[in-house]
Design a protein around this motif. Structure first.
Motif: not given
Lengths: 237, 657
Positions: A9, A35, A37-38, A219, B598, B648-649
């Motif tokens: 990402x 983009x 992240x959550x 990030x 996560x 995670x990635x």
């Protein structure tokens, strides 16, 4: 030297970074276009200053209440006595007190973000130097955490007043909001922060003061901001 | 830009010129080893640079921004104050600032408002700013870390300086030096009294101070080999620079000497030829040419006459006298034990020494090496066990303090007393080997320096007929030339040798067997090692590597066992197996879903934050073991976070597909 690992990402986002420095108004839409992240990422500003960090008189340190806050509340304690205890608690301090609170902290309780003290408490609070000092939580007049107006200070810090100081490389790192903020809000915060830094230019610092400013989220890749207007103002100042 | 510069420095004591026009500069990152014979003026030069002594003429410039640390040969510590007080002296400025902060804080409390209050706040702010900038909040932790590295325990902090051993005092000085973090470091014989593990540590610590400029006086060749980037040789008041470490210096010096000798010989041959020509033709037909040559020769002698290369060493011929051979079995030690109070030095020590053995006793400071020699020499009584010397053993004991020297006699008389049958010329030759030339031999022993007394004592020992020698730190204070004389003498010695030394080069060249004393938490231990000291170090490294490999294997096994245990049904709540996402991911991460990964990242980050915050906890900060434990935990957590982030990635990328 180990090669830094970059995720997919991050690499995709890096392709969206325009070349050259951007104005704040242009950089924020690019940042928000990355983009996601959550989670709601923090937006950070890194300012590289033209100071000599080895010189004590060129240290840049202070605090600023950003106009739009930083999107999270902070846990504040207050070393106060007498009537100030109630004032601090009413303003939202997680803990307020004198000897009892000092003992609690010296016994190892450090579950707070900011410590505020009234000037009359500083003789006692100085005993906590070796505990609070290394963590950057020692109350200081310059950061506005040694003040007689405890209630205002507590309220400001809970609302997200940002404290900053330069590191050994002459850089300042600070949170200026969340990725979920509106573009205008983020821009207002960035401008307010840079203005504060500009005002704090040490008189002894020579040459270009604000050398480089980078905006990024937790990030994301960094976006270099155009500092030419800041530099011009700095020279005028 | 040079950190320090010396220009044309001269210095004389009582009319005797020590330094003659020394010019030298020290650059950041340069570690210069200063070598030369005893009395060459090395310490004087260092003292002048440190500002302890003044030069007679010349200029000393030290950069204004540079902090300077001078570690002297004799530690300059107050014997009455405690170790902690002395080491903390480097923080004197910070303590003064802290004191002023307290005063400003008291003034703030005293004046709740008004101009005095504002003044007190401004003062406090300024002082706090300065204090933080100098790392004032961190001094206790830094002190603990350095003291721990130097082998001091918390219990030692309150010991008075006068109760410390020589090695401990040297270490206290080194602690001051490290805490100061100087830009210019002047070290005068830093390796004296340091035990071997401490020497290794010091080498590493100095090499890590990559920005500092250093001038190091040392006679320890291994030390200079590991540390020095340049060598400066000092002799007859002048210096000569050699790039590289000590081994490079030896090679380069020999080359330069050879070149100079050749130049000198060629010039001497030329002069002889010219003089012969002048002599033959000064009154004949060619008298004019002869006069011309005489004038040119005169000019050559005035301006460009090559000096005979200095530092040309005489061949060392020194044969140690053997009184008569001892029996085959020289020494038998059985079940030997010794303690000082609660401190047990050694127990159940067994040693069989046969004729011709060369045993080096090694071990850290305070492990009982000198005590063992004293017991063997009969100066001390053991708590248990026996010492039995064999048939016809003639014993000589070289002690650190040189108690057997008569301070009223001169050097020649002392040497004569050691071997009355020797001729005057033999004694003068021996004295010359130990750097006592000409009138030096008439000096009374009482006026000699520590190094010179050591040389006299050593020369005396080598003169006395003997077949067994005990030596305690024989190379302390001896310069390298004298060390070479002693090494050569001991090399050709037929008798038995037992010695204590911290000089690795000396141990390597003289001993072929080691008695290693190892104090430990479980009580003292000892071992005999057949081989040189270098071989012993290799053996120790291999042993350590083997132990750490075993430990790694054990941890890996434990981890595998834990993972198996955790993947058992019902062992973990989040055990719903996810489709393996990446083959290279660790097993426990492969089984987690994206959300779980996560959450794990967040959890680990919280854990890390908690651990990092705990450094500020007074209870932890004051306990070095716990600090080390928390540091280790933080490192582990950081590794886990980066591993989990990568997982995670990978999972996020896969779910996007």
């Amino acid at each position: 030297m180990a090669v830094k690992f970059r995720g997919k990402r991050y690499k995709e986002n890096a392709k969206l970074v325009p070349t050259g420095a951007l104005t704040v108004e242009k950089a924020i839409p690019v940042l928000k276009g990355f983009k996601k992240t959550k989670f709601d990422e923090s937006v950070n500003l890194v300012v590289h200053l033209g100071i000599d960090p080895k010189q004590a008189d060129q240290m840049v340190r202070g605090s600023v209440s950003l106009p739009k806050g930083i999107g999270k509340t902070r846990k504040v304690i207050a070393f106060v006595q007498g009537a100030n205890v109630d004032l601090a608690k009413n303003a939202g301090a997680a803990e307020a007190g004198a000897e009892d609170l000092i003992k609690k902290v010296s016994d190892g309780w450090l579950d707070f973000d900011v410590a505020i003290a009234t000037p009359d408490m500083m003789t006692k609070v100085s005993r906590l130097g070796k505990v609070l000092g290394p963590q950057g939580k020692m109350p200081s007049p310059k950061a506005g955490t040694v003040t007689a107006d405890v209630a205002t200070a507590v309220r400001e810090y809970i609302a997200g007043k940002v404290e900053f100081r330069n590191d050994a490389g002459g850089n300042i790192h600070a949170v200026v909001g969340k990725a979920s903020f509106a573009e205008g809000d983020l821009a207002a915060n960035v401008h307010a922060f840079l203005e504060t830094i500009r005002r704090l230019k040490p008189p002894t610092a020579k040459g270009l003061y604000i050398k480089k400013v980078t905006l990024h989220s937790t990030m994301s890749p960094g976006l270099q901001l155009d500092t030419s207007h800041l530099d011009a103002e700095t020279v005028e100042a | 830009m040079a950190v320090a510069e010396l220009k044309d420095i001269t210095k004389a004591y009582s009319g005797r010129s020590i330094l003659r026009g020394i010019t030298l500069d020290l650059q950041p990152g340069q570690r210069v080893g200063l070598v030369g014979p005893n009395g060459a003026g090395k310490t004087t030069l260092v003292k002048i640079l440190a500002g302890v002594e003044e030069a007679d003429a010349g200029e000393v410039q030290v950069s204004q921004q540079a902090t300077l640390s001078y570690v002297s040969q004799k530690p300059r510590l107050d014997p009455e104050s405690t170790l902690q007080q002395q080491v903390s002296l480097v923080f004197a400025e910070l303590h003064a600032v802290q004191h002023k902060m307290e005063q400003a804080a008291a003034a703030m409390a005293e004046h709740p408002s008004g101009p005095l209050h504002d003044q007190a706040i401004a003062e406090y702010d300024h002082l706090q700013h300065h204090f933080e900038h100098m790392g004032g909040w961190d001094i206790e932790r830094r002190l603990d870390v350095v003291m721990q590295q130097l082998g001091f325990k918390q219990a030692d902090y309150l010991l008075p300086i006068k109760a410390l051993s020589g090695g401990q005092k040297s270490r206290a000085q080194l602690a001051q030096m490290l805490l100061m973090g100087p830009d210019l470091l002047l070290l005068d014989e830093p390796t004296n009294h340091l035990d071997l593990p401490m020497l290794d540590w010091l080498e590493q610590a100095l090499c890590e101070m990559s920005d500092a400029a250093m001038l190091i006086v040392s006679h320890d060749r291994y030390f200079l080999d590991s540390v020095a980037t340049d060598i400066i040789e000092m002799s007859e008041g002048r210096i000569e620079h050699y790039p590289g470490n000590y081994s490079d210096y030896i090679v380069l010096r020999a080359e330069r000497m050879l070149t100079r000798q050749r130049q000198f010989d060629q010039q001497q041959a030329f002069i002889a030829k010219q003089e012969e020509y002048i002599r033959r033709f000064q009154a004949g037909q060619r008298a004019r040419q002869a006069r011309g040559r005489k004038i040119r020769l005169g000019r050559l002698k005035e301006t460009a006459l090559a000096a005979e290369p200095r530092g040309k060493k005489a061949d060392i011929i020194l044969n140690l006298a053997i009184s008569r051979h001892s029996g085959h079995e020289v020494l038998k030690v059985q079940d030997l034990a010794k303690s000082f109070g609660a401190k047990e030095l050694f127990r159940a020590l067994e040693l069989n020494v046969i004729r011709g053995s060369r045993i080096g006793i090694v071990g850290p400071n305070g492990s009982g090496k000198s005590t063992l020699l004293n017991i063997l020499a009969g100066n001390l009584q053991p708590d248990a066990g026996t010492v039995h010397w064999g048939h016809a053993v003639a014993l000589q004991f070289y002690q650190q303090e040189h108690q057997d020297l008569d301070l009223k006699k001169n050097i020649f008389q002392e040497l004569r007393a050691a071997r009355p049958t020797a001729s005057e010329q033999d004694l003068r030759d021996l004295a010359a080997l130990f750097q006592f030339r000409g009138d030096d031999i008439e000096k009374p022993v009482g006026v000699l320096s520590g190094g010179e007394k050591a040389r006299v004592a050593m020369a005396k020992l080598l003169l006395k007929p003997t077949n067994t020698i005990l030596m305690d730190e024989p190379t302390n204070h001896l310069d390298m030339d004298t060390c070479r004389v002693v090494e050569a003498a001991l090399d050709s010695y037929d008798g038995t040798l037992i010695l204590v030394s911290h000089d690795r080069y000396f141990l390597d060249s003289v001993c072929d067997q080691l008695l290693v004393l190892e104090p430990g938490d479980q009580g003292p231990a000892w071992r005999l090692f057949d081989g040189s000291y270098s071989e012993y170090l290799d053996f120790k490294r291999a042993e350590k590597a083997k132990a750490s490999a075993q430990e790694r294997q054990r941890r890996e096994k434990d981890n595998i066992a834990k993972q198996r245990g955790s993947s058992a049904p019902g062992a973990v709540k989040a055990s719903t197996p996810a489709k393996p996402t990446a083959k290279k991911l660790p097993l426990h991460l492969q089984k987690l879903t994206l959300d779980q990964t996560e959450k794990l990242v967040h959890h680990l980050e919280d854990e890390l934050k908690l651990r990092e915050e705990s450094f500020g906890d007074a209870a932890i900060a004051s306990d070095r073991k716990r600090v080390a434990e928390v540091t280790h935990q933080c490192e582990d957590l950081r590794k886990k976070i980066s591993e989990t982030m990568a997982a995670w990635e990978a999972k996020a990328a896969e779910s996007a597909r």
